[in-house]
Design a protein around this motif. Structure first.
Motif, PDB file in Angstrom:
ATOM      1  N   GLU A  18       3.242 -14.615 -66.368  1.00  0.00           N
ATOM      2  CA  GLU A  18       4.496 -15.267 -66.004  1.00  0.00           C
ATOM      3  C   GLU A  18       4.755 -15.096 -64.525  1.00  0.00           C
ATOM      4  N   ASP A  19       5.446 -16.071 -63.918  1.00  0.00           N
ATOM      5  CA  ASP A  19       5.826 -15.946 -62.516  1.00  0.00           C
ATOM      6  C   ASP A  19       6.896 -14.876 -62.378  1.00  0.00           C
ATOM      7  N   GLY A  20       6.753 -14.045 -61.372  1.00  0.00           N
ATOM      8  CA  GLY A  20       7.753 -13.014 -61.138  1.00  0.00           C
ATOM      9  C   GLY A  20       8.879 -13.537 -60.284  1.00  0.00           C
ATOM     10  N   ASP A  21       9.641 -12.616 -59.769  1.00  0.00           N
ATOM     11  CA  ASP A  21      10.751 -12.988 -58.901  1.00  0.00           C
ATOM     12  C   ASP A  21      10.236 -13.174 -57.479  1.00  0.00           C
ATOM     13  N   GLY A  22       9.390 -14.175 -57.280  1.00  0.00           N
ATOM     14  CA  GLY A  22       8.816 -14.432 -55.961  1.00  0.00           C
ATOM     15  C   GLY A  22       9.844 -15.037 -55.035  1.00  0.00           C
ATOM     16  N   SER A  23       9.389 -15.345 -53.849  1.00  0.00           N
ATOM     17  CA  SER A  23      10.290 -15.921 -52.857  1.00  0.00           C
ATOM     18  C   SER A  23      10.692 -17.337 -53.263  1.00  0.00           C
ATOM     19  N   GLY A  24      11.919 -17.710 -52.896  1.00  0.00           N
ATOM     20  CA  GLY A  24      12.415 -19.048 -53.188  1.00  0.00           C
ATOM     21  C   GLY A  24      13.407 -19.476 -52.134  1.00  0.00           C
ATOM     22  N   LEU A  25      13.974 -20.646 -52.322  1.00  0.00           N
ATOM     23  CA  LEU A  25      14.891 -21.197 -51.325  1.00  0.00           C
ATOM     24  C   LEU A  25      16.162 -20.368 -51.179  1.00  0.00           C
ATOM     25  N   SER A  26      16.456 -19.524 -52.147  1.00  0.00           N
ATOM     26  CA  SER A  26      17.634 -18.652 -52.006  1.00  0.00           C
ATOM     27  C   SER A  26      17.467 -17.680 -50.838  1.00  0.00           C
ATOM     28  N   GLN A  27      16.212 -17.460 -50.401  1.00  0.00           N
ATOM     29  CA  GLN A  27      15.947 -16.556 -49.295  1.00  0.00           C
ATOM     30  C   GLN A  27      15.657 -17.307 -47.996  1.00  0.00           C
ATOM     31  N   LEU A  28      15.943 -18.613 -47.993  1.00  0.00           N
ATOM     32  CA  LEU A  28      15.631 -19.406 -46.814  1.00  0.00           C
ATOM     33  C   LEU A  28      16.479 -19.000 -45.611  1.00  0.00           C
ATOM     34  N   ASP A  29      17.745 -18.663 -45.857  1.00  0.00           N
ATOM     35  CA  ASP A  29      18.603 -18.235 -44.742  1.00  0.00           C
ATOM     36  C   ASP A  29      18.033 -16.995 -44.062  1.00  0.00           C
ATOM     37  N   SER A  30      17.525 -16.045 -44.855  1.00  0.00           N
ATOM     38  CA  SER A  30      16.933 -14.837 -44.268  1.00  0.00           C
ATOM     39  C   SER A  30      15.685 -15.176 -43.475  1.00  0.00           C
ATOM     40  N   LEU A  31      14.892 -16.124 -43.995  1.00  0.00           N
ATOM     41  CA  LEU A  31      13.682 -16.543 -43.283  1.00  0.00           C
ATOM     42  C   LEU A  31      14.032 -17.149 -41.921  1.00  0.00           C
ATOM     43  N   VAL A  32      15.037 -18.008 -41.907  1.00  0.00           N
ATOM     44  CA  VAL A  32      15.454 -18.646 -40.653  1.00  0.00           C
ATOM     45  C   VAL A  32      16.017 -17.597 -39.695  1.00  0.00           C
ATOM     46  N   ALA A  33      16.782 -16.645 -40.229  1.00  0.00           N
ATOM     47  CA  ALA A  33      17.351 -15.591 -39.374  1.00  0.00           C
ATOM     48  C   ALA A  33      16.250 -14.759 -38.740  1.00  0.00           C
ATOM     49  N   ARG A  34      15.195 -14.462 -39.487  1.00  0.00           N
ATOM     50  CA  ARG A  34      14.091 -13.682 -38.919  1.00  0.00           C
ATOM     51  C   ARG A  34      13.365 -14.482 -37.841  1.00  0.00           C
ATOM     52  N   ALA A  35      13.202 -15.777 -38.079  1.00  0.00           N
ATOM     53  CA  ALA A  35      12.545 -16.614 -37.069  1.00  0.00           C
ATOM     54  C   ALA A  35      13.360 -16.635 -35.779  1.00  0.00           C
ATOM     55  N   ARG A  36      14.688 -16.734 -35.910  1.00  0.00           N
ATOM     56  CA  ARG A  36      15.545 -16.718 -34.716  1.00  0.00           C
ATOM     57  C   ARG A  36      15.464 -15.376 -34.008  1.00  0.00           C
ATOM     58  N   ALA A  37      15.448 -14.280 -34.794  1.00  0.00           N
ATOM     59  CA  ALA A  37      15.356 -12.957 -34.184  1.00  0.00           C
ATOM     60  C   ALA A  37      14.036 -12.777 -33.458  1.00  0.00           C
ATOM     61  N   GLY A  38      12.989 -13.473 -33.932  1.00  0.00           N
ATOM     62  CA  GLY A  38      11.694 -13.406 -33.278  1.00  0.00           C
ATOM     63  C   GLY A  38      11.571 -14.308 -32.080  1.00  0.00           C
ATOM     64  N   GLY A  39      12.652 -15.011 -31.707  1.00  0.00           N
ATOM     65  CA  GLY A  39      12.643 -15.835 -30.509  1.00  0.00           C
ATOM     66  C   GLY A  39      12.426 -17.314 -30.738  1.00  0.00           C
ATOM     67  N   LEU A  40      12.442 -17.782 -31.988  1.00  0.00           N
ATOM     68  CA  LEU A  40      12.250 -19.200 -32.275  1.00  0.00           C
ATOM     69  C   LEU A  40      13.600 -19.841 -32.627  1.00  0.00           C
ATOM     70  N   PRO A  41      14.125 -20.712 -31.772  1.00  0.00           N
ATOM     71  CA  PRO A  41      15.375 -21.403 -32.119  1.00  0.00           C
ATOM     72  C   PRO A  41      15.142 -22.339 -33.309  1.00  0.00           C
ATOM     73  N   VAL A  42      15.912 -22.163 -34.370  1.00  0.00           N
ATOM     74  CA  VAL A  42      15.748 -22.965 -35.589  1.00  0.00           C
ATOM     75  C   VAL A  42      17.107 -23.483 -36.034  1.00  0.00           C
ATOM     76  N   THR A  43      17.172 -24.764 -36.359  1.00  0.00           N
ATOM     77  CA  THR A  43      18.354 -25.338 -37.006  1.00  0.00           C
ATOM     78  C   THR A  43      17.962 -25.762 -38.418  1.00  0.00           C
ATOM     79  N   MET A  44      18.900 -25.681 -39.337  1.00  0.00           N
ATOM     80  CA  MET A  44      18.609 -26.032 -40.724  1.00  0.00           C
ATOM     81  C   MET A  44      19.725 -26.893 -41.282  1.00  0.00           C
ATOM     82  N   THR A  45      19.365 -27.966 -41.962  1.00  0.00           N
ATOM     83  CA  THR A  45      20.336 -28.843 -42.617  1.00  0.00           C
ATOM     84  C   THR A  45      19.874 -29.107 -44.046  1.00  0.00           C
ATOM     85  N   VAL A  46      20.845 -29.270 -44.923  1.00  0.00           N
ATOM     86  CA  VAL A  46      20.575 -29.589 -46.328  1.00  0.00           C
ATOM     87  C   VAL A  46      21.436 -30.771 -46.707  1.00  0.00           C
ATOM     88  N   THR A  47      20.826 -31.811 -47.248  1.00  0.00           N
ATOM     89  CA  THR A  47      21.553 -32.993 -47.685  1.00  0.00           C
ATOM     90  C   THR A  47      21.237 -33.268 -49.153  1.00  0.00           C
TER      91      THR A  47
END
Length: 259
Positions: free
Chosen positions: A124-153
């Protein structure tokens, strides 16, 4: 007359016996066919079970190798980053954002590795990564020096687990590629929900470089190959290539669970 009557009775009895023999023969043939079909089904089931057993053994072997080769190294990186952060705070110095990003990325890598190993060790699939953790992923990218914008429609909603994880991995790999191969670029992530699909688009305005294994100008690296395999396995579509002076990754995934 009596002889004719006896002859007719004899013929009738013969036809009756022949019909009975034919019925018994047909029934025996049906039983034989059913037995052959059952044997074929059993053989197919045995082959499937053997294939599943071999696949499980391979999954366990990969899990052991990943654990032995990666867990220790990632833990060392995380500990060293934590020590550096602690010493900087102790001396009253400003902590470089890149160091905090390394510390957080190390913790996240350990968590994701454990989740991956749990999936490899089970059916069975475990509790792997999903879109619920996307905000954390974007925050880490910004902290690493990559300007990122995110939109959801569109109407955001829960997705099938395999689609949810694939969508996260696509965004993760796309942002990693931008950081590695398009220094100084800005990235944008756009998710669009429709009743049937989830569209993912990651754009950057950086120029493709020709360094490393992930060369974006001359062809796809292993990350793009992995993205394409994920999307194809789910019945979706992936496009990746130069776009408007930068690079674009666009994926379309089915957003409904199979019935």
């Amino acid at each position: 007359m009596r002889t004719d009557r006896d002859r007719r009775r004899f013929y009738a009895a013969g036809w009756l016996i022949s019909a009975g023999v034919m019925a018994v023969t047909f029934r025996m043939w049906q039983l034989h066919v059913r037995e052959v079909e059952q044997r074929a089904e059993e053989a197919e089931r045995t082959r499937d079970e053997a294939a599943q057993r071999r696949a499980m053994e391979e999954r366990l072997r990969i899990a052991r190798e990943l654990h032995d080769s990666l867990t220790h190294s990632i833990s060392v990186i995380q500990v060293q980053a934590g020590v550096a952060v602690h010493l900087a705070r102790k001396r009253g110095e400003d902590i470089p954002p890149a160091l905090l990003a390394i510390q957080e990325a190390g913790a996240d890598a350990v968590r994701e590795l454990r989740a991956t190993l749990s999936v490899l060790r089970s059916e069975e699939d475990g509790d792997g990564s999903g879109l619920s953790q996307l905000d954390s992923l974007v925050a880490r990218a910004r902290a690493g020096g990559l300007p990122v914008t995110m939109t959801v429609t569109g109407a955001e909603r829960p997705l099938p687990p395999e689609v949810d994880q694939a969508a996260y991995r696509i965004v993760q790999e796309a942002l990693t590629n931008v950081s590695r191969h398009a220094g100084g670029a800005c990235a944008s992530v756009h998710l669009h929900y429709t009743p049937e699909t989830l569209s993912i688009q990651v754009d950057d305005d950086g120029k493709a470089t020709a360094t490393g294994t992930g060369t974006r100008s001359s062809g796809p690296g292993l990350g793009l190959v992995g993205m394409r395999e994920r999307v194809t396995a789910l019945g979706g579509r992936l496009q990746a290539g130069p776009q408007g002076g930068g690079f674009q990754v666009r994926a379309e995934l089915p957003a409904r669970a199979p019935s």
